[in-house]
Structures are given as structure tokens and as C-alpha cells.
Design a protein around this motif. Structure first.
Motif, PDB file in Angstrom:
ATOM      1  N   GLY A 102     101.314  16.096  57.473  1.00 48.69           N
ATOM      2  CA  GLY A 102      99.943  16.339  57.902  1.00 48.69           C
ATOM      3  C   GLY A 102      99.240  17.413  57.089  1.00 48.69           C
ATOM      4  O   GLY A 102      98.081  17.745  57.338  1.00 48.69           O
ATOM      5  N   GLU A 103      99.942  17.976  56.089  1.00 49.54           N
ATOM      6  CA  GLU A 103      99.346  18.981  55.223  1.00 49.54           C
ATOM      7  C   GLU A 103      98.471  18.328  54.160  1.00 49.54           C
ATOM      8  O   GLU A 103      98.549  17.122  53.920  1.00 49.54           O
ATOM      9  CB  GLU A 103     100.442  19.799  54.533  1.00 49.54           C
ATOM     10  N   GLU A 104      97.660  19.138  53.515  1.00 51.95           N
ATOM     11  CA  GLU A 104      96.827  18.645  52.418  1.00 51.95           C
ATOM     12  C   GLU A 104      97.711  18.276  51.228  1.00 51.95           C
ATOM     13  O   GLU A 104      98.655  18.994  50.898  1.00 51.95           O
ATOM     14  CB  GLU A 104      95.826  19.715  52.000  1.00 51.95           C
ATOM     15  N   ALA A 105      97.412  17.159  50.600  1.00 51.55           N
ATOM     16  CA  ALA A 105      98.137  16.760  49.391  1.00 51.55           C
ATOM     17  C   ALA A 105      97.613  17.558  48.207  1.00 51.55           C
ATOM     18  O   ALA A 105      96.409  17.525  47.916  1.00 51.55           O
ATOM     19  CB  ALA A 105      97.976  15.269  49.140  1.00 51.55           C
ATOM     20  N   VAL A 106      98.492  18.280  47.542  1.00 54.45           N
ATOM     21  CA  VAL A 106      98.118  19.067  46.356  1.00 54.45           C
ATOM     22  C   VAL A 106      98.812  18.446  45.152  1.00 54.45           C
ATOM     23  O   VAL A 106     100.019  18.639  44.959  1.00 54.45           O
ATOM     24  CB  VAL A 106      98.530  20.542  46.517  1.00 54.45           C
ATOM     25  N   PRO A 107      98.100  17.656  44.344  1.00 59.58           N
ATOM     26  CA  PRO A 107      98.757  17.012  43.196  1.00 59.58           C
ATOM     27  C   PRO A 107      99.155  18.032  42.141  1.00 59.58           C
ATOM     28  O   PRO A 107      98.341  18.842  41.702  1.00 59.58           O
ATOM     29  CB  PRO A 107      97.685  16.047  42.674  1.00 59.58           C
ATOM     30  N   LEU A 108     100.404  17.991  41.758  1.00 60.53           N
ATOM     31  CA  LEU A 108     100.962  18.878  40.742  1.00 60.53           C
ATOM     32  C   LEU A 108     101.938  18.072  39.904  1.00 60.53           C
ATOM     33  O   LEU A 108     102.435  17.035  40.353  1.00 60.53           O
ATOM     34  CB  LEU A 108     101.716  20.040  41.394  1.00 60.53           C
ATOM     35  N   PRO A 109     102.269  18.509  38.690  1.00 65.93           N
ATOM     36  CA  PRO A 109     103.375  17.880  37.971  1.00 65.93           C
ATOM     37  C   PRO A 109     104.624  17.840  38.853  1.00 65.93           C
ATOM     38  O   PRO A 109     104.850  18.743  39.668  1.00 65.93           O
ATOM     39  CB  PRO A 109     103.559  18.787  36.752  1.00 65.93           C
ATOM     40  N   LEU A 110     105.434  16.806  38.696  1.00 63.32           N
ATOM     41  CA  LEU A 110     106.514  16.525  39.638  1.00 63.32           C
ATOM     42  C   LEU A 110     107.414  17.721  39.966  1.00 63.32           C
ATOM     43  O   LEU A 110     107.665  17.987  41.148  1.00 63.32           O
ATOM     44  CB  LEU A 110     107.357  15.348  39.136  1.00 63.32           C
ATOM     45  N   PRO A 111     107.961  18.460  38.993  1.00 56.99           N
ATOM     46  CA  PRO A 111     108.869  19.552  39.379  1.00 56.99           C
ATOM     47  C   PRO A 111     108.189  20.595  40.248  1.00 56.99           C
ATOM     48  O   PRO A 111     108.818  21.181  41.141  1.00 56.99           O
ATOM     49  CB  PRO A 111     109.323  20.139  38.038  1.00 56.99           C
ATOM     50  N   LEU A 112     106.907  20.809  40.035  1.00 59.56           N
ATOM     51  CA  LEU A 112     106.185  21.809  40.819  1.00 59.56           C
ATOM     52  C   LEU A 112     105.831  21.282  42.198  1.00 59.56           C
ATOM     53  O   LEU A 112     105.816  22.037  43.174  1.00 59.56           O
ATOM     54  CB  LEU A 112     104.936  22.262  40.061  1.00 59.56           C
ATOM     55  N   ALA A 113     105.546  19.991  42.286  1.00 62.39           N
ATOM     56  CA  ALA A 113     105.317  19.392  43.599  1.00 62.39           C
ATOM     57  C   ALA A 113     106.575  19.494  44.453  1.00 62.39           C
ATOM     58  O   ALA A 113     106.517  19.814  45.649  1.00 62.39           O
ATOM     59  CB  ALA A 113     104.889  17.935  43.442  1.00 62.39           C
ATOM     60  N   VAL A 114     107.733  19.248  43.834  1.00 62.96           N
ATOM     61  CA  VAL A 114     109.002  19.367  44.557  1.00 62.96           C
ATOM     62  C   VAL A 114     109.260  20.823  44.930  1.00 62.96           C
ATOM     63  O   VAL A 114     109.663  21.130  46.064  1.00 62.96           O
ATOM     64  CB  VAL A 114     110.164  18.806  43.710  1.00 62.96           C
ATOM     65  N   ALA A 115     109.022  21.739  44.005  1.00 62.60           N
ATOM     66  CA  ALA A 115     109.258  23.155  44.279  1.00 62.60           C
ATOM     67  C   ALA A 115     108.365  23.649  45.407  1.00 62.60           C
ATOM     68  O   ALA A 115     108.803  24.427  46.268  1.00 62.60           O
ATOM     69  CB  ALA A 115     109.018  23.971  43.018  1.00 62.60           C
ATOM     70  N   ARG A 116     107.114  23.224  45.422  1.00 66.12           N
ATOM     71  CA  ARG A 116     106.179  23.644  46.475  1.00 66.12           C
ATOM     72  C   ARG A 116     106.671  23.188  47.844  1.00 66.12           C
ATOM     73  O   ARG A 116     106.617  23.937  48.818  1.00 66.12           O
ATOM     74  CB  ARG A 116     104.787  23.083  46.191  1.00 66.12           C
ATOM     75  N   ALA A 117     107.152  21.943  47.909  1.00 69.14           N
ATOM     76  CA  ALA A 117     107.678  21.435  49.175  1.00 69.14           C
ATOM     77  C   ALA A 117     108.976  22.144  49.554  1.00 69.14           C
ATOM     78  O   ALA A 117     109.189  22.516  50.714  1.00 69.14           O
ATOM     79  CB  ALA A 117     107.902  19.927  49.073  1.00 69.14           C
ATOM     80  N   ALA A 118     109.846  22.339  48.569  1.00 71.07           N
ATOM     81  CA  ALA A 118     111.167  22.916  48.844  1.00 71.07           C
ATOM     82  C   ALA A 118     111.076  24.376  49.262  1.00 71.07           C
ATOM     83  O   ALA A 118     111.975  24.878  49.950  1.00 71.07           O
ATOM     84  CB  ALA A 118     112.055  22.783  47.611  1.00 71.07           C
TER      85      ALA A 118
END
Length: 217
Positions: free
Chosen positions: A114-130
Motif C-alpha cells: 500500500g506504499e507509494e511505488a518509487v521506481p529505482l534501478p533494481l538493486p536500489l529498489a530491492v535495498a529500499r524494500a529490504a
């Protein structure tokens, strides 16, 4: 009822879910230039695939993605790291690969949380979630690299082609290297970013002009 993603088994299961082939990032459609390497005869069998992937992990995108994850999970500026990730993409297809998968990852995570989707390059998208699941950086990096290698092994199984057992032996053979890289990357910083997988970069560039191809990259 919402189950909090806070470390331990729950956090680990969340990370495994995000990095699994079932998570809708479309990873199966990207070969990271491997399709060109196979077509050119640079990768012909299981041994060749293992060598190719070892170099990409240790000297190419694998290492840089690991460092970017470590930096992001230490709380460094995501916008600046995203610019670095884009600059480190050695070809138009590799830039497309990391940005498209990162955007798809963020969208799928947003649908779950339910959070806002923040598009980032894949490793950073994973890091942000992790960063929100309370897992050690080394564990996140190791599982990310394993998922990266697993996807390319799957591409090799389909395109070389290899048997399923041969593909799994290749992936298992990469485990010690992934362990070493994750340990080395956990405290690495921006000054440690580097790439020397030139043949893989050239293959990714050549893939852009292949007449017939089954992978996006």
C-alpha cells in the motif's frame, strides 16, 4: 490481518518472495547479454556458463549491484546512488534491464504494502524494500546475487540449451563465490565500484542489433 515484516523468519520470507521467479519483475525476459554470448559461441556448455557468470558476479554488474545495495542499506542518498547505477550500465539494454525491473519491483511491492511505488534501478529498489525488514546487509546482498545468478542460469538452460540438473550444478558451484562477494561488499563504499567484465559489456551491446532474439537483453 497485516503481518509486520520485521526481521527473523518473516523478514527473510519477504525477501525470498521478492527475489523469487514468481515475483512479477519480468526477470525471465532478460539475459544480461547471455543470449548474444551463446549465439556468438562464447558460452557453449555448463563450464562456459559457470565461467561467464563468475566473471559477471565478481567483476561486472554483480559486484556493483552488491556495493550499491550496501550503500543504500547504510542510508546513503538514493537519488545519488540511482544516478551512479544508471551511469554504471554499460549499454542501453543494461540500463533498460535495471530500470524496467526496478520499476516493476517497486510497483509489485507497492501493491503488497500500500506504499507509494518509487521506481529505482533494481538493486536500489530491492535495498529500499529490504531496509524495512531488519535483515543483515550481507544476507540481503547474498540472496540478491543468488537470484541474479539463478535467473541467468535459467536463461542458459533455455538457450544453450542445458539440462535442468546441469543448470542447478552451475548455480550450486557459484554459491562459494556469492558468499565471498557478499562478505566483501557489506562494508564497501562508492569508491569500491568498478567493472572489468568487458566481454560481457560488448556482448550486451551487440545484443541490441541481433536480428532474431528471445530475450529483451
Amino acid at each position: 490481518m497485516s503481518i509486520p515484516e520485521q526481521g527473523g523468519p518473516l523478514g527473510l520470507m519477504s525477501l525470498v518472495q521478492w527475489l523469487s521467479p514468481a515475483f512479477p519483475t519480468g526477470a525471465y525476459a532478460y539475459s544480461h547479454g547471455l543470449e548474444q554470448a551463446v549465439a556468438a559461441g562464447d558460452v557453449r556448455d555448463a563450464g562456459g556458463l559457470e565461467n561467464w557468470l563468475s566473471d559477471i558476479l565478481a567483476w561486472g554488474t554483480g559486484w556493483n549491484d552488491a556495493v550499491l545495495i550496501a550503500c543504500a542499506m547504510r542510508g546513503e542518498d538514493l537519488a545519488g546512488l540511482a544516478d551512479l547505477a544508471r551511469a554504471l550500465s554499460g549499454s542501453a539494454e543494461r540500463l533498460r534491464e535495471t530500470e524496467e525491473q526496478g520499476a516493476a519491483f517497486a510497483a509489485a511491492r507497492a501493491a503488497l504494502s500500500g506504499e507509494e511505488a518509487v521506481p529505482l534501478p533494481l538493486p536500489l529498489a530491492v535495498a529500499r524494500a529490504a531496509a524495512g525488514v531488519g535483515l543483515p546487509r550481507q544476507q540481503v546482498i547474498a540472496l540478491y546475487l543468488h537470484a541474479f545468478a539463478s535467473n541467468l542460469v535459467s536463461a542458459g538452460v533455455r538457450f544453450i540449451p542445458l539440462g535442468q540438473a546441469a543448470g542447478q550444478k552451475v548455480l550450486a558451484a557459484l554459491h562459494p563465490l556469492i558468499g565471498i562477494l557478499s562478505e566483501r561488499a557489506v562494508d564497501a563504499g562508492r569508491d569500491d565500484l568498478a567493472t572489468a567484465a568487458f566481454r560481457a559489456d560488448l556482448g550486451a551491446m551487440a545484443h541490441e542489433t541481433m536480428d532474431v532474439r528471445i530475450f529483451k537483453t
